[in-house]
Scaffold this motif. Structure first.
Motif, PDB file in Angstrom:
ATOM      1  N   VAL A  59       4.079 -10.826  -0.643  1.00  0.00           N
ATOM      2  CA  VAL A  59       3.594  -9.800   0.360  1.00  0.00           C
ATOM      3  C   VAL A  59       2.875  -8.934  -0.654  1.00  0.00           C
ATOM      4  CG1 VAL A  59       3.624  -7.705   1.546  1.00  0.00           C
ATOM      5  CG2 VAL A  59       5.507  -9.668   2.090  1.00  0.00           C
ATOM      6  N   ASN A  60       1.983  -9.285  -0.543  1.00  0.00           N
ATOM      7  CA  ASN A  60       0.967  -7.912  -1.801  1.00  0.00           C
ATOM      8  C   ASN A  60       0.794  -6.518  -1.202  1.00  0.00           C
ATOM      9  OD1 ASN A  60       0.388  -7.671  -4.409  1.00  0.00           O
ATOM     10  ND2 ASN A  60      -2.273  -8.095  -3.393  1.00  0.00           N
ATOM     11  N   ALA A  61       0.736  -5.439  -1.481  1.00  0.00           N
ATOM     12  CA  ALA A  61       1.332  -4.306  -0.989  1.00  0.00           C
ATOM     13  C   ALA A  61      -0.039  -3.352  -1.507  1.00  0.00           C
ATOM     14  CB  ALA A  61       2.707  -3.557  -1.097  1.00  0.00           C
ATOM     15  N   ARG A  62      -0.912  -2.795  -0.366  1.00  0.00           N
ATOM     16  CA  ARG A  62      -2.369  -2.571  -1.214  1.00  0.00           C
ATOM     17  C   ARG A  62      -2.618  -1.311  -0.605  1.00  0.00           C
ATOM     18  NH1 ARG A  62      -8.670  -3.952   0.402  1.00  0.00           N
ATOM     19  NH2 ARG A  62      -8.742  -2.140   0.610  1.00  0.00           N
ATOM     20  N   THR A  63      -1.881  -0.327  -1.744  1.00  0.00           N
ATOM     21  CA  THR A  63      -3.159   0.962  -1.363  1.00  0.00           C
ATOM     22  C   THR A  63      -3.712   1.284  -1.249  1.00  0.00           C
ATOM     23  OG1 THR A  63      -1.553   3.667  -1.864  1.00  0.00           O
ATOM     24  CG2 THR A  63      -1.974   1.445  -3.484  1.00  0.00           C
ATOM     25  N   ASP A  64      -4.398   2.341  -0.850  1.00  0.00           N
ATOM     26  CA  ASP A  64      -5.730   2.741  -0.957  1.00  0.00           C
ATOM     27  C   ASP A  64      -6.070   4.102  -1.334  1.00  0.00           C
ATOM     28  OD1 ASP A  64      -6.925   0.120  -0.340  1.00  0.00           O
ATOM     29  OD2 ASP A  64      -7.013   0.237   1.757  1.00  0.00           O
ATOM     30  N   THR A  65      -5.085   4.570  -2.345  1.00  0.00           N
ATOM     31  CA  THR A  65      -5.553   5.963  -2.936  1.00  0.00           C
ATOM     32  C   THR A  65      -6.758   6.035  -3.555  1.00  0.00           C
ATOM     33  OG1 THR A  65      -4.085   5.347  -4.392  1.00  0.00           O
ATOM     34  CG2 THR A  65      -2.664   6.136  -3.049  1.00  0.00           C
ATOM     35  N   TYR A  66      -7.047   4.939  -4.392  1.00  0.00           N
ATOM     36  CA  TYR A  66      -7.983   5.503  -5.092  1.00  0.00           C
ATOM     37  C   TYR A  66      -9.708   4.873  -3.788  1.00  0.00           C
ATOM     38  CZ  TYR A  66      -5.958   6.210  -9.785  1.00  0.00           C
ATOM     39  OH  TYR A  66      -5.322   6.222 -10.025  1.00  0.00           O
ATOM     40  N   TRP A  67      -9.621   3.931  -3.767  1.00  0.00           N
ATOM     41  CA  TRP A  67     -10.753   3.282  -2.895  1.00  0.00           C
ATOM     42  C   TRP A  67     -10.805   4.454  -1.603  1.00  0.00           C
ATOM     43  CZ3 TRP A  67     -12.495  -0.807  -4.064  1.00  0.00           C
ATOM     44  CH2 TRP A  67     -13.343  -1.941  -3.206  1.00  0.00           C
ATOM     45  N   LEU A  68     -10.191   4.940  -1.039  1.00  0.00           N
ATOM     46  CA  LEU A  68     -10.637   6.215  -0.293  1.00  0.00           C
ATOM     47  C   LEU A  68     -10.485   7.884  -0.484  1.00  0.00           C
ATOM     48  CD1 LEU A  68      -8.519   4.667   2.878  1.00  0.00           C
ATOM     49  CD2 LEU A  68     -11.039   4.480   2.789  1.00  0.00           C
ATOM     50  N   ARG A  69      -9.821   7.632  -1.571  1.00  0.00           N
ATOM     51  CA  ARG A  69     -10.163   9.301  -1.943  1.00  0.00           C
ATOM     52  C   ARG A  69      -9.582  10.367  -1.776  1.00  0.00           C
ATOM     53  NH1 ARG A  69     -13.699   7.990  -6.399  1.00  0.00           N
ATOM     54  NH2 ARG A  69     -15.543   7.189  -6.538  1.00  0.00           N
ATOM     55  N   THR A  70      -7.937   9.645  -1.290  1.00  0.00           N
ATOM     56  CA  THR A  70      -7.213  10.030  -0.057  1.00  0.00           C
ATOM     57  C   THR A  70      -6.734  11.753  -0.966  1.00  0.00           C
ATOM     58  OG1 THR A  70      -5.626   9.119  -1.073  1.00  0.00           O
ATOM     59  CG2 THR A  70      -7.112   8.731   0.683  1.00  0.00           C
ATOM     60  N   GLY A  71      -6.248  11.899  -2.564  1.00  0.00           N
ATOM     61  CA  GLY A  71      -6.323  12.390  -3.727  1.00  0.00           C
ATOM     62  C   GLY A  71      -4.420  12.725  -3.364  1.00  0.00           C
ATOM     63  N   ASP A  72      -4.281  11.327  -2.692  1.00  0.00           N
ATOM     64  CA  ASP A  72      -2.531  11.177  -2.747  1.00  0.00           C
ATOM     65  C   ASP A  72      -2.090  10.639  -3.857  1.00  0.00           C
ATOM     66  OD1 ASP A  72      -1.001  11.120   0.090  1.00  0.00           O
ATOM     67  OD2 ASP A  72      -2.945  10.572   0.160  1.00  0.00           O
ATOM     68  N   ASP A  73      -0.780  10.354  -4.820  1.00  0.00           N
ATOM     69  CA  ASP A  73      -0.657  10.185  -6.137  1.00  0.00           C
ATOM     70  C   ASP A  73      -0.374   9.146  -5.840  1.00  0.00           C
ATOM     71  OD1 ASP A  73       0.624   9.989  -8.780  1.00  0.00           O
ATOM     72  OD2 ASP A  73       1.623  10.787  -8.723  1.00  0.00           O
ATOM     73  N   VAL A  74      -0.754   7.283  -6.525  1.00  0.00           N
ATOM     74  CA  VAL A  74      -1.283   6.610  -6.649  1.00  0.00           C
ATOM     75  C   VAL A  74       0.328   5.531  -7.033  1.00  0.00           C
ATOM     76  CG1 VAL A  74      -1.740   6.074  -8.940  1.00  0.00           C
ATOM     77  CG2 VAL A  74      -1.499   4.388  -7.119  1.00  0.00           C
ATOM     78  N   ARG A  75       1.660   6.577  -8.047  1.00  0.00           N
ATOM     79  CA  ARG A  75       2.319   6.677  -8.331  1.00  0.00           C
ATOM     80  C   ARG A  75       3.415   6.569  -6.966  1.00  0.00           C
ATOM     81  NH1 ARG A  75      -0.130   8.202 -12.547  1.00  0.00           N
ATOM     82  NH2 ARG A  75      -0.568   6.699 -14.597  1.00  0.00           N
ATOM     83  N   ASP A  76       3.543   7.455  -5.862  1.00  0.00           N
ATOM     84  CA  ASP A  76       4.364   7.849  -4.815  1.00  0.00           C
ATOM     85  C   ASP A  76       4.097   6.448  -4.097  1.00  0.00           C
ATOM     86  OD1 ASP A  76       4.800   9.970  -5.841  1.00  0.00           O
ATOM     87  OD2 ASP A  76       3.623  11.545  -4.678  1.00  0.00           O
ATOM     88  N   ARG A  77       2.821   5.699  -4.268  1.00  0.00           N
ATOM     89  CA  ARG A  77       3.062   4.985  -2.988  1.00  0.00           C
ATOM     90  C   ARG A  77       3.488   3.884  -4.107  1.00  0.00           C
ATOM     91  NH1 ARG A  77       0.656   4.903   2.739  1.00  0.00           N
ATOM     92  NH2 ARG A  77       0.270   7.783   2.927  1.00  0.00           N
ATOM     93  N   VAL A  78       3.309   3.397  -5.037  1.00  0.00           N
ATOM     94  CA  VAL A  78       3.530   2.178  -5.817  1.00  0.00           C
ATOM     95  C   VAL A  78       4.693   2.568  -5.600  1.00  0.00           C
ATOM     96  CG1 VAL A  78       3.743   0.519  -7.769  1.00  0.00           C
ATOM     97  CG2 VAL A  78       1.316   1.827  -7.486  1.00  0.00           C
ATOM     98  N   ALA A  79       5.462   3.493  -5.936  1.00  0.00           N
ATOM     99  CA  ALA A  79       6.759   3.814  -6.058  1.00  0.00           C
ATOM    100  C   ALA A  79       7.913   2.937  -4.492  1.00  0.00           C
ATOM    101  CB  ALA A  79       7.386   4.791  -6.752  1.00  0.00           C
ATOM    102  N   ALA A  80       6.898   3.942  -3.250  1.00  0.00           N
ATOM    103  CA  ALA A  80       7.555   3.368  -2.365  1.00  0.00           C
ATOM    104  C   ALA A  80       7.837   2.500  -1.659  1.00  0.00           C
ATOM    105  CB  ALA A  80       6.617   3.999  -0.940  1.00  0.00           C
ATOM    106  N   TYR A  81       6.301   1.037  -2.661  1.00  0.00           N
ATOM    107  CA  TYR A  81       6.680  -0.142  -1.849  1.00  0.00           C
ATOM    108  C   TYR A  81       7.008  -1.327  -3.350  1.00  0.00           C
ATOM    109  CZ  TYR A  81       2.394   2.174   0.486  1.00  0.00           C
ATOM    110  OH  TYR A  81       1.392   3.084   1.641  1.00  0.00           O
ATOM    111  N   GLY A  82       8.101  -0.161  -3.318  1.00  0.00           N
ATOM    112  CA  GLY A  82       8.801  -1.065  -3.810  1.00  0.00           C
ATOM    113  C   GLY A  82       9.459  -2.177  -3.735  1.00  0.00           C
ATOM    114  N   HIS A  83       9.560  -2.801  -2.361  1.00  0.00           N
ATOM    115  CA  HIS A  83      10.147  -3.690  -1.731  1.00  0.00           C
ATOM    116  C   HIS A  83       8.929  -5.048  -1.784  1.00  0.00           C
ATOM    117  CE1 HIS A  83       8.404  -1.150   1.057  1.00  0.00           C
ATOM    118  NE2 HIS A  83       9.125  -1.997   1.955  1.00  0.00           N
ATOM    119  N   ALA A  84       7.882  -5.023  -1.637  1.00  0.00           N
ATOM    120  CA  ALA A  84       6.997  -6.502  -2.480  1.00  0.00           C
ATOM    121  C   ALA A  84       6.884  -6.374  -2.291  1.00  0.00           C
ATOM    122  CB  ALA A  84       6.010  -5.052  -1.689  1.00  0.00           C
ATOM    123  N   ASP A  85       5.917  -8.184  -2.601  1.00  0.00           N
ATOM    124  CA  ASP A  85       6.106  -8.812  -3.637  1.00  0.00           C
ATOM    125  C   ASP A  85       5.093  -8.060  -4.387  1.00  0.00           C
ATOM    126  OD1 ASP A  85       8.221 -10.605  -2.723  1.00  0.00           O
ATOM    127  OD2 ASP A  85       7.030 -10.309  -1.551  1.00  0.00           O
TER     128      ASP A  85
END
Length: 249
Positions: free
Chosen positions: A134-160
């Motif tokens: 399971v490759n967890a993709r976060t679109d923080t950069y793609w959509l320019r949402t302003g979210d911190d990418v590291r928060d999403r990366v940490a939250a999806y740490g149970h992916a592969d």
């Protein structure tokens, strides 16, 4: 070697993305050990909008078509085609039964927002029940949402694996790679960092995304225009193709 083993930080897997049997068979014939699918290519091939959850059946149909090729297949399933973890689990089970070794699950939504972290975590958990990567993709950069990418990366740490398309700055790539024990996947960008630079930054997988599909369409158009003596078109962008597709109903 299994699909997990192909993800080596410092020696990244180059993943070409196919949109039909012919493109998948061509990549397989040229020795790529694994290929992905591209949601834009699949959507365009069937005349449907990309990223709108409209191509679930077509995605399954593609995997069914290519399942006997001698290559590992990982499948772009957008956001899982549902916000219901049970429905995503059923989809991944179906793909795994066809021989898919992985799925790509994104948190971006058609309205330009990101799926709530807790919900995406549950969807990742549901997908992982079936033994695929399971490759967890976060679109923080793609959509320019302003979210911190590291928060999403940490939250999806149970992916592969972690996929951050739109990430092109080498210092940022290296920082994200260092922030997670999971293999980092980035999207190849023409004119962007070279494979050697990405390897040095700790990247473990480089996807080509919709680029091969867009290049194929550009060459097809250039071939026809040349018959008329007209110049070749410029490189087609994602937006160029998306503008040709039907709107979300």
């Amino acid at each position: 070697m299994n699909f997990h083993d192909l993800h080596r930080p410092g020696d990244p897997l180059l993943l070409p993305n196919a949109w039909d049997y012919g493109s998948a068979a061509l990549f397989a014939a040229h020795g790529f050990p694994a290929i992905g699918t591209t949601s834009l290519g699949v959507a365009a091939a069937f005349g449907k909008p990309d990223g709108a959850g409209a191509t679930k059946a077509e995605t399954i149909e593609l995997v069914e078509a290519v399942k006997d090729l001698d290559v590992m297949i990982t499948v772009d399933i957008e956001g899982g085609f549902s916000d219901d973890p049970a429905e995503v689990s059923d989809l991944v089970a179906s793909l795994a039964a066809l021989g898919a070794v992985g799925v790509n699950l994104e948190d971006g939504r058609p309205d330009g927002t990101l799926r709530p972290i807790g919900l995406h975590q549950r969807i990742i958990e549901a997908a992982k029940e079936h033994g695929v990567f399971v490759n967890a993709r976060t679109d923080t950069y793609w959509l320019r949402t302003g979210d911190d990418v590291r928060d999403r990366v940490a939250a999806y740490g149970h992916a592969d694996g972690i996929f951050v398309p739109g990430l092109t700055d080498l210092a940022e790539i290296a920082a994200v790679a260092a922030a997670t024990p999971l293999p980092l996947n980035v999207l190849h960008q023409p004119g962007g960092p070279t494979p050697a630079q990405l390897a040095e930054a700790g990247v473990a997988r480089v996807s080509t995304g919709s680029l091969p599909y867009r290049a194929a369409l550009r060459e097809a158009l250039a071939t026809v225009l040349a018959v008329q003596g007209r110049p070749a078109p410029p490189t087609l962008t994602y937006a160029d193709i998306a503008a040709l597709l039907p709107r979300t109903r």
